[in-house]
Structures are given as structure tokens and as C-alpha cells.
Design a protein around this motif. Structure first.
Motif, PDB file in Angstrom:
ATOM      1  N   ASP A  30      41.141  40.425 -12.204  1.00 39.89           N
ATOM      2  CA  ASP A  30      40.662  41.745 -11.786  1.00 39.89           C
ATOM      3  C   ASP A  30      39.389  41.605 -10.962  1.00 39.89           C
ATOM      4  O   ASP A  30      39.214  42.295  -9.955  1.00 39.89           O
ATOM      5  N   VAL A  31      38.493  40.711 -11.389  1.00 36.59           N
ATOM      6  CA  VAL A  31      37.229  40.505 -10.684  1.00 36.59           C
ATOM      7  C   VAL A  31      36.883  39.023 -10.683  1.00 36.59           C
ATOM      8  O   VAL A  31      37.102  38.322 -11.677  1.00 36.59           O
ATOM      9  N   ALA A  32      36.341  38.554  -9.566  1.00 40.49           N
ATOM     10  CA  ALA A  32      35.782  37.202  -9.476  1.00 40.49           C
ATOM     11  C   ALA A  32      34.274  37.318  -9.287  1.00 40.49           C
ATOM     12  O   ALA A  32      33.810  38.014  -8.387  1.00 40.49           O
ATOM     13  N   VAL A  33      33.523  36.635 -10.161  1.00 43.44           N
ATOM     14  CA  VAL A  33      32.068  36.567 -10.042  1.00 43.44           C
ATOM     15  C   VAL A  33      31.746  35.251  -9.353  1.00 43.44           C
ATOM     16  O   VAL A  33      31.961  34.175  -9.923  1.00 43.44           O
ATOM     17  N   LEU A  34      31.259  35.329  -8.118  1.00 39.91           N
ATOM     18  CA  LEU A  34      31.080  34.133  -7.293  1.00 39.91           C
ATOM     19  C   LEU A  34      29.608  33.903  -6.973  1.00 39.91           C
ATOM     20  O   LEU A  34      28.940  34.788  -6.416  1.00 39.91           O
ATOM     21  N   ASP A  35      29.114  32.703  -7.303  1.00 44.23           N
ATOM     22  CA  ASP A  35      27.802  32.301  -6.820  1.00 44.23           C
ATOM     23  C   ASP A  35      27.944  31.899  -5.348  1.00 44.23           C
ATOM     24  O   ASP A  35      28.888  31.182  -4.988  1.00 44.23           O
ATOM     25  N   ARG A  36      27.031  32.332  -4.509  1.00 42.63           N
ATOM     26  CA  ARG A  36      27.153  32.025  -3.077  1.00 42.63           C
ATOM     27  C   ARG A  36      26.988  30.547  -2.787  1.00 42.63           C
ATOM     28  O   ARG A  36      27.524  30.029  -1.801  1.00 42.63           O
ATOM     29  N   ASP A  37      26.229  29.834  -3.643  1.00 40.43           N
ATOM     30  CA  ASP A  37      25.890  28.436  -3.368  1.00 40.43           C
ATOM     31  C   ASP A  37      26.730  27.465  -4.183  1.00 40.43           C
ATOM     32  O   ASP A  37      26.222  26.474  -4.696  1.00 40.43           O
ATOM     33  N   LEU A  38      28.010  27.723  -4.301  1.00 39.96           N
ATOM     34  CA  LEU A  38      28.892  26.821  -5.030  1.00 39.96           C
ATOM     35  C   LEU A  38      29.052  25.496  -4.301  1.00 39.96           C
ATOM     36  O   LEU A  38      29.123  25.464  -3.073  1.00 39.96           O
ATOM     37  N   PRO A  39      29.132  24.373  -5.034  1.00 47.51           N
ATOM     38  CA  PRO A  39      29.474  23.097  -4.381  1.00 47.51           C
ATOM     39  C   PRO A  39      30.941  23.106  -3.955  1.00 47.51           C
ATOM     40  O   PRO A  39      31.751  23.889  -4.458  1.00 47.51           O
ATOM     41  N   GLY A  40      31.287  22.204  -3.035  1.00 52.70           N
ATOM     42  CA  GLY A  40      32.640  22.235  -2.472  1.00 52.70           C
ATOM     43  C   GLY A  40      32.733  23.409  -1.525  1.00 52.70           C
ATOM     44  O   GLY A  40      31.893  23.584  -0.650  1.00 52.70           O
ATOM     45  N   ARG A  41      33.753  24.226  -1.698  1.00 54.27           N
ATOM     46  CA  ARG A  41      33.813  25.463  -0.921  1.00 54.27           C
ATOM     47  C   ARG A  41      32.735  26.412  -1.414  1.00 54.27           C
ATOM     48  O   ARG A  41      32.603  26.636  -2.617  1.00 54.27           O
ATOM     49  N   SER A  42      31.974  26.966  -0.499  1.00 52.93           N
ATOM     50  CA  SER A  42      30.904  27.879  -0.885  1.00 52.93           C
ATOM     51  C   SER A  42      31.482  29.186  -1.410  1.00 52.93           C
ATOM     52  O   SER A  42      32.662  29.502  -1.203  1.00 52.93           O
ATOM     53  N   GLY A  43      30.644  29.950  -2.091  1.00 56.03           N
ATOM     54  CA  GLY A  43      31.069  31.265  -2.541  1.00 56.03           C
ATOM     55  C   GLY A  43      31.481  32.149  -1.383  1.00 56.03           C
ATOM     56  O   GLY A  43      32.403  32.972  -1.507  1.00 56.03           O
ATOM     57  N   ASP A  44      30.801  31.985  -0.238  1.00 56.04           N
ATOM     58  CA  ASP A  44      31.171  32.746   0.957  1.00 56.04           C
ATOM     59  C   ASP A  44      32.600  32.432   1.378  1.00 56.04           C
ATOM     60  O   ASP A  44      33.379  33.331   1.716  1.00 56.04           O
ATOM     61  N   ASP A  45      32.955  31.136   1.378  1.00 56.69           N
ATOM     62  CA  ASP A  45      34.310  30.736   1.787  1.00 56.69           C
ATOM     63  C   ASP A  45      35.357  31.257   0.810  1.00 56.69           C
ATOM     64  O   ASP A  45      36.447  31.683   1.214  1.00 56.69           O
ATOM     65  N   VAL A  46      35.039  31.216  -0.475  1.00 53.09           N
ATOM     66  CA  VAL A  46      35.985  31.724  -1.473  1.00 53.09           C
ATOM     67  C   VAL A  46      36.176  33.223  -1.284  1.00 53.09           C
ATOM     68  O   VAL A  46      37.293  33.741  -1.352  1.00 53.09           O
ATOM     69  N   CYS A  47      35.087  33.932  -1.010  1.00 54.47           N
ATOM     70  CA  CYS A  47      35.180  35.378  -0.775  1.00 54.47           C
ATOM     71  C   CYS A  47      36.039  35.678   0.438  1.00 54.47           C
ATOM     72  O   CYS A  47      36.879  36.580   0.410  1.00 54.47           O
ATOM     73  N   ARG A  48      35.853  34.915   1.513  1.00 51.92           N
ATOM     74  CA  ARG A  48      36.681  35.104   2.712  1.00 51.92           C
ATOM     75  C   ARG A  48      38.158  34.886   2.396  1.00 51.92           C
ATOM     76  O   ARG A  48      39.027  35.607   2.879  1.00 51.92           O
ATOM     77  N   MET A  49      38.447  33.875   1.599  1.00 52.53           N
ATOM     78  CA  MET A  49      39.829  33.586   1.226  1.00 52.53           C
ATOM     79  C   MET A  49      40.440  34.759   0.460  1.00 52.53           C
ATOM     80  O   MET A  49      41.577  35.156   0.720  1.00 52.53           O
ATOM     81  N   ILE A  50      39.678  35.324  -0.468  1.00 49.37           N
ATOM     82  CA  ILE A  50      40.187  36.429  -1.270  1.00 49.37           C
ATOM     83  C   ILE A  50      40.497  37.636  -0.394  1.00 49.37           C
ATOM     84  O   ILE A  50      41.575  38.224  -0.467  1.00 49.37           O
ATOM     85  N   THR A  51      39.561  38.021   0.457  1.00 53.34           N
ATOM     86  CA  THR A  51      39.750  39.224   1.265  1.00 53.34           C
ATOM     87  C   THR A  51      40.820  39.037   2.325  1.00 53.34           C
ATOM     88  O   THR A  51      41.571  39.971   2.622  1.00 53.34           O
ATOM     89  N   SER A  52      40.919  37.835   2.894  1.00 53.98           N
ATOM     90  CA  SER A  52      41.916  37.610   3.951  1.00 53.98           C
ATOM     91  C   SER A  52      43.326  37.489   3.393  1.00 53.98           C
ATOM     92  O   SER A  52      44.299  37.777   4.091  1.00 53.98           O
TER      93      SER A  52
END
Length: 219
Positions: A46-68
């Protein structure tokens, strides 16, 4: 509610998960962006809590993946950055909400609960259909590369129609989603706005009217 917590500070991630479980939430925890993407591909959250500074793929990249990808998971971004620009950038990626560390746990819970009540899928910040490109972040609209000079209300109506992806949208739904509570449902405001929007979109016509049913966008 099922929640994915993606946070590289393991103690913080585990503490958050333990606390959220006390509120009857089913919580999975990962500590890097690659694991977050893997979990999102397997489970429905239902919800993903994402830190922006994640190692590997950043939180920004994960967010882009979810929305796209169009999946219905809502996104709440966490960051240690306190600047307004950072918060605006995070929301511009398609995140639904934003919290700056440190934060009160009660506020996190309240925000997660609010996000879970939103039933429609998360949408990318840029919508495209039949040559029309709607950039929600920059509040711009184009058709075949030409800028459309839309009023705020016309932009809102186009947004609703594009979100519907070709499905019919009733005048009542347009009033509910694009106007505030003070709108008079007995006026012809929807019809007039549709008429001016149709004219600005140009030819060939993209907005089609189904009498006594509603409107749809499509060639």
C-alpha cells in the motif's frame, strides 16, 4: 495495510518496522534500493517508505520506478535534508508525501494511514496521451510539441481526463475532482470549460462527449 520500509540505517529501519506493526501494519524491511525494487516486483504494498539516500539504487530511482510502472503503491520519502528545494525535488519525482529526519513517529503513522486511504494508482509526474504531454511538476501542457495556454481550471480538467486513460468521466466526477466544494453543480461551468479546452487542444478533436454520460479523451 502492507508497508515496505527501505532505510539503510538498520537500527532505525527495524525500530520503525516494530512500531508500525503495533498499529496492525504488515511491514517488510530492506536496507538498499536494489532490494526495494526486488520486493516491489514480488509483493503488493500500500505504501513504500523510501530513504532518498539508499545504497545501490537511490530512493529517487526507486520512486521513479514506482511511478513510471503504474503500480498502486504510494510513496513517502524520508531525507535528512531540510531545504525546501530538496522537498520539492522529492515530490516532483512522484512521491506522495515527504518527511524530514528527525520526525515524530506519530506523524509518520498518521501520514501512512492517510496515504493508504487513497485508492487510485500513483501516477508519474508527466502524463502522455495522443500527442498531449502534461507535466504536473512544471504545470505545462503541450500537444505535438506546441505549448497549450491553459487556465488553471482547464489544466485541472485535462489532468482528470488524462488520468482516466480513455475512460468516460462524468460531469459530476469532473466537478468533484477539479472544482472545490463551493462549485455549483447546477451551473454549466463544466460544459463551458470543456468547450474552451477542446478549442485550445485544436484539431483533430481529442475530447469526445457522450450525451448524458460524460467525456473522454482520445483520438
Amino acid at each position: 495495510m502492507r508497508v515496505l520500509v527501505a532505510e539503510d540505517e538498520r537500527m532505525m529501519a527495524d525500530t520503525l518496522a516494530e512500531g508500525l506493526r503495533r498499529f496492525s501494519m504488515a511491514v517488510d524491511v530492506v536496507y538498499d534500493g536494489d532490494s526495494a525494487v526486488e520486493r516491489l516486483g514480488v509483493n503488493r504494498y500500500d505504501v513504500a517508505v523510501l530513504d532518498r539516500d539508499l545504497p545501490g539504487r537511490s530512493g529517487d530511482d526507486v520512486c521513479r520506478m514506482i511511478t513510471s510502472s503504474g503500480i498502486s503503491t504510494r510513496v513517502l520519502m524520508l531525507t535528512a535534508a531540510v531545504g525546501i528545494r530538496d522537498r520539492v525535488e522529492g515530490l516532483g519525482l512522484g512521491a506522495d508525501d515527504y518527511l524530514t529526519k528527525p520526525f515524530a513517529f506519530a506523524e509518520l503513522v498518521a501520514r501512512l494511514q492517510a496515504l493508504s486511504r487513497r485508492s487510485s494508482p500513483a501516477l508519474p509526474p508527466i502524463l502522455e496521451r495522443d500527442g498531449v504531454v502534461l507535466d504536473i511538476t512544471r504545470h505545462t501542457a503541450t500537444r505535438d510539441g506546441l505549448i497549450l495556454a491553459l487556465s488553471p481550471k482547464e489544466f485541472a480538467v485535462l489532468h482528470v481526463l488524462m488520468r482516466a486513460e480513455g475512460r468516460l468521466v462524468s460531469a459530476e466526477d469532473l466537478l468533484e475532482q477539479a472544482w472545490d466544494e463551493h462549485a455549483d453543480p447546477f451551473t454549466n461551468t463544466v460544459r463551458v470549460t470543456i468547450m474552451t479546452l477542446r478549442r485550445k487542444l485544436g484539431d483533430p478533436p481529442l475530447i469526445h462527449t457522450v450525451p448524458r454520460v460524460g467525456y473522454r479523451l482520445g483520438s
